[in-house]
Scaffold this active site. Structure first.
Site, PDB file in Angstrom:
ATOM      1  N   ASN A   1      -4.663   3.592  -6.961  1.00 43.49           N
ATOM      2  CA  ASN A   1      -4.931   3.092  -5.624  1.00 43.49           C
ATOM      3  C   ASN A   1      -4.227   1.770  -5.372  1.00 43.49           C
ATOM      4  OD1 ASN A   1      -5.917   2.401  -3.145  1.00 43.49           O
ATOM      5  ND2 ASN A   1      -8.064   2.435  -3.704  1.00 43.49           N
ATOM      6  N   ASP A   2      -4.770   0.677  -5.895  1.00 40.37           N
ATOM      7  CA  ASP A   2      -4.207  -0.645  -5.608  1.00 40.37           C
ATOM      8  C   ASP A   2      -2.723  -0.761  -5.963  1.00 40.37           C
ATOM      9  OD1 ASP A   2      -6.597  -1.619  -4.631  1.00 40.37           O
ATOM     10  OD2 ASP A   2      -7.283  -2.276  -6.599  1.00 40.37           O
ATOM     11  N   VAL A   3      -2.303  -0.039  -7.001  1.00 41.92           N
ATOM     12  CA  VAL A   3      -0.911  -0.173  -7.451  1.00 41.92           C
ATOM     13  C   VAL A   3       0.081   0.494  -6.503  1.00 41.92           C
ATOM     14  CG1 VAL A   3      -1.544  -0.373  -9.878  1.00 41.92           C
ATOM     15  CG2 VAL A   3      -1.002   1.873  -8.944  1.00 41.92           C
TER      16      VAL A   3
END
Lengths: 465, 103
Positions: A394-396
């Site tokens: 997700n965040d990456v």
């Protein structure tokens, strides 16, 4: 009994073999040979230690017995452990090294004459300082790794535990360690030694509880480094070259890994250690954004898109490990390849819970390692790729890291997933990732959200291919 | 003037840090997990200290205060040595290159 000089030379040889063991890991082809060098180095170190003992008392049999007991437990664990449990296994192993260092230091403190360090109550000053360092760092490694183990295993909440005055408390404890060491050197009272160890256990505990789940790659690397420094401290005490070399190798290895992990998140080491990343405030301020339209699809749509693509890039993350979706994923890729689709994997440095976590899982699912690429190698390929399949990451992938200087993850290197023609994002809900921020990617025109469990969705896609 | 042997050990230590630095940077990122498990295994060479400690007892009393800690440390380090090397072996065996005959 062999002479002390010969003994030292054999220890040097083990040290060199350990260097070769790490050197072998520069490529998968040489790595197995490297591991073999490591085993030989260890065998040499243990054998010459036995040979150096002049009186073979009955204690020797017990040494072999305990060696066998520990060895069988270790071998049993090594064969039984599932690959998805690797982060907690490594954390658990670190705790054992730490505790072993503490025990050896205690033993040396109680009977220094065995190690030629002087006599009880009259230990050489340098040795005393070295063993205090070994014991303290070992104790920190032990309790810190235990907490990391519990968090990774899910036996303890992965969210950061913080309380007011935490940093001041840690600072006071660190000062008290220095004071205790000073008094210990002054009068060699066992009470100071025991308090030193007790306080160090406390430090390890307090150091790791404020660190959250997604920061675990840094924590594990850091504890890896500590276990090395603890071994080196004991190596200085025992005047043992093999231990000093190994300690230095492991210490710098862990430090480099921590650095790589911190860089992968664009955060400083201290920022991670001081804990508390992403507050709830950021989540609440962005709630309005969730009203934006989101396109969602099903397995059928996803299968259609991928079947007609000419190239697909898979972006795995921690969610894949949790859902144990790596085998299903490889099956999906196999059927895609049969349809003539070119497939590769893109791995972010901090994907998963430890360095290289995703690579091991993919290797377990028989994905050839030359189809798996690191961020720098593959990031330019997203622009020419038809479909990016984001599974459990997700965040990456959040483009905000490149565009919004206000964002807490601004500056973090991310995979340019949004540049591909279409993005398939497997996720259970629209909830934000670990950093507590919304992923801009969800609302892009070329993104199709697949709301499901990673493994279930992948299996459904296989059926539709 | 004589040099303290500590200085020699310190030199070995510092040079090893440099060796470690360059060797570890050359490790491919995909093998970072095996790197951690193998460093874990080799740092258990602390077992040599544990063996010396455990033989602190005499023939009459194998177990004294000091040797018990030695024996405990042997068990812990042995778990790590066998567990660490074997699990590394197991992981490395999984890394395979692309084969043409694979479907």
């Amino acid at each position: 009994m062999i002479s002390a000089n010969l003994l030292a030379i054999f220890y040097l040889i083990s040290g060199i073999l350990f260097i070769l063991a790490l050197r072998g890991l520069s490529s998968p082809e040489t790595s197995r040979q490297g591991n073999f060098f490591g085993i030989i180095g260890m065998a040499i170190a243990i054998t010459v230690t036995f040979l150096s003992i002049d009186n073979f008392s009955s204690g020797f049999l017990y040494v072999l017995l305990f060696l066998l007991i520990g060895g069988s437990i270790g071998a049993f664990i090594a064969f039984k452990i599932p690959m998805t449990a690797m982060p907690e296994l490594v954390a658990g192993f670190h705790s054992l090294v730490g505790l072993a260092a503490v025990f050896v230091a205690i033993s040396a403190f109680i009977s220094p004459e065995v190690f030629n360090l002087g006599s009880t109550g009259n230990i050489k000053l340098a040795s005393l300082i070295e063993m205090s360092i070994g014991a303290a760092v070992g104790a920190i490694t032990f309790s810190g790794s235990i907490i990391a183990f519990l968090k990774l295993r899910g036996l303890m909440s992965g969210s950061p535990i913080t309380f007011p005055g935490q940093h001041i408390l840690n600072l006071l404890i660190l000062i008290s360690i220095i004071i205790l060491t000073y008094f210990l050197c002054l009068n060699q009272s066992p009470n100071f030694f025991w308090s030193l160890i007790a306080i160090s256990f406390l430090v390890g505990f307090l150091l790791i509880i404020p660190i959250g789940g997604a920061d675990m790659p840094v924590v594990i690397s850091m504890l890896n480094s500590y276990s090395g420094w603890a071994a080196a401290g004991i190596g200085f005490t025992l005047e043992n070259t093999a231990l000093i070399i190994t300690g230095a190798l492991v210490g710098s290895s862990g430090a480099i890994l921590s650095y790589i992990m911190c860089k992968g998140m664009n955060r400083s080491f201290f920022n991670v250690i001081l804990g508390g990343f992403g507050g709830t405030d950021q989540t609440s301020s962005k709630t309005s954004k969730e009203q934006k339209p989101v396109k969602s699809g099903n397995a059928d749509d996803a299968a259609f898109l991928m079947k007609n693509a000419s190239s697909v890039i898979i972006v795995p993350g921690y969610g894949m490990a949790v859902a144990q979706a790596q085998h299903a994923l490889r099956e999906m890729v196999d059927s895609l390849k049969k349809n003539g689709v070119k497939v590769s994997y893109a791995i972010h440095p901090v994907a998963g819970r430890m360095p290289g976590h995703m690579n091991v899982l993919l290797a377990e699912a028989n994905v050839p390692y030359d189809e798996v690429f690191e961020l720098e190698e593959i990031n330019n390929d997203f622009a020419n790729c038809d479909v990016a399949y984001v599974i459990g990451a997700n965040d990456v992938t959040n483009p905000v890291a490149k565009t919004d200087p206000q964002s807490p993850i601004y500056g973090m290197p991310v995979l340019d997933v949004e540049k591909s023609k279409s993005v398939l994002f497997v996720k259970r809900s629209l909830s934000p990732g670990y950093a507590g921020i919304d992923n801009d990617l969800f609302y892009r025109d070329n993104t199709l959200m697949l709301f499901a469990d990673a493994k279930k969705m992948t299996e459904d896609i296989i059926k539709n291919l | 003037m004589e040099i303290d042997p500590f200085i020699f050990r310190l030199s070995i230590f510092i040079l090893s840090i440099f060796v470690g630095y360059y060797v570890v940077w050359s490790v491919t990122p995909s093998l970072h997990t095996p790197l951690m498990s193998v460093t874990n295994a080799i740092s258990s060479v602390i077992i040599v200290g544990a063996i010396i400690a455990s033989l602190a007892g005499t023939n009459l009393s194998v177990f004294n205060q000091s040797s018990i800690f030695g024996f405990l440390a042997i068990v812990l380090a042995a778990i790590n040595i066998f567990g660490g090397f074997l699990v590394t072996q197991r992981m490395l065996a999984m890394y395979k290159k692309k084969k043409k005959d694979k479907k």
